[in-house]
Design an enzyme around this catalytic site. Structure first.
Site, PDB file in Angstrom:
ATOM      1  N   SER A 144       0.857  -1.182   0.000  1.00  0.00           N
ATOM      2  CA  SER A 144       0.000   0.000   0.000  1.00  0.00           C
ATOM      3  C   SER A 144       0.893   1.231   0.000  1.00  0.00           C
ATOM      4  CB  SER A 144      -0.884   0.008   1.254  1.00  0.00           C
ATOM      5  OG  SER A 144      -1.466   1.285   1.467  1.00  0.00           O
ATOM      6  N   TYR A 157      -2.604  -1.112  10.445  1.00  0.00           N
ATOM      7  CA  TYR A 157      -2.500  -1.319   9.003  1.00  0.00           C
ATOM      8  C   TYR A 157      -1.183  -0.767   8.474  1.00  0.00           C
ATOM      9  CZ  TYR A 157      -3.738  -1.049   4.034  1.00  0.00           C
ATOM     10  OH  TYR A 157      -3.756  -1.186   2.661  1.00  0.00           O
TER      11      TYR A 157
END
Length: 256
Positions: A144, A157
């Site tokens: 990401s 995350y």
């Protein structure tokens, strides 16, 4: 062009969104596909049919990759389906939106076990297979932009993706002698089911678009194209890298 002729690819978390797009892209270029998700539903059935219509084979293996033994079994079972495994695409992942001071241990464990621990042992199982059979292998991890930039209220995350960044760099060196390549793809804001609430909130969406030089969300197919490149022999001299698919977001980022 069939860049994946006679190749077999396992794509985790491939029922929808980016994972499904990756499976379809590689199948369109000749690969037989092992699909994966926590359950087989109409989305998985539809994908199998789409891949079969391309003249390729597709099998769906149910597994929750947050559980270490499950992901090891998944890789080993994937090898058994078509007798080989050439490509591992680690797409499955989860995120939880919470203030840092409100995150529970259970939520933290779910994110880290899915995004980092399960992936770690899945790569290990794949590497062991490649080493035992003296066959080359290719791993593409779905990271990401948040392996690089902040994302307030998503601390676990971000930690998982930051860990993945370093894991990939480390394994690129450690596995290179065995002809195993490993790279990350880091999507930015992509129009997927996980971002439906963002796309439905015009004000929030406009704030995101302000940070993207290209002024638009990406499509799952944009990510799948880069995954296919890295998984193919076109990228035979690429390992340990992260490729950002973000419309320019990462180095143009300002928290709103």
């Amino acid at each position: 062009m069939e860049r994946f002729k006679d190749k077999v690819a396992l794509v985790t978390g491939s029922s929808q969104g980016i994972g499904a797009a990756c499976a379809l892209r590689m199948a369109s270029e000749g690969a037989d596909i092992i699909l994966n998700g926590r359950t087989l539903d109409e989305r998985g059935e539809k994908l199998i049919n789409q891949i079969n219509e391309m003249g390729r084979k597709a099998t769906f293996l149910v597994a929750d990759i947050s559980l270490t033994q499950n992901v090891i079994n998944l890789v080993n079972d994937a090898v058994k389906v078509y007798g080989k495994l050439d490509i591992l695409v680690n797409n499955a992942g989860v995120e939880k939106n919470h203030n840092f001071w409100e995150v529970t241990e259970e939520e933290y464990d779910l994110v880290m076990d899915t995004n980092l621990k399960g992936l770690f042992f899945g790569i290990q199982a794949f590497a062991k297979y490649c080493m035992d059979h003296k066959t080359p292998g290719t791993v593409v991890n779905m990271s990401s932009v948040h392996e690089e930039i902040i994302f307030p209220h998503f601390a676990a995350y971000c930690a998982s993706k930051g860990g993945l960044k370093m894991l990939t760099r480390n394994l690129a060196t450690e596995l290179a002698p065995f002809n195993i390549r490993i790279n990350n793809v880091a999507p930015g804001a992509i129009a997927t089911p996980i971002n439906k609430s963002l796309m439905d909130n015009k004000e929030q969406l406009n704030n995101v678009l302000k940070n993207i030089p290209m002024k638009k969300l990406g499509a799952p197919e944009d990510v799948a194209a880069v995954v296919a490149f890295l998984a193919s022999d076109d990228a035979r001299y690429v390992t340990g890298s992260t490729y950002f698919v973000d419309g320019g977001l990462t180095y143009h980022y300002e928290e709103q």
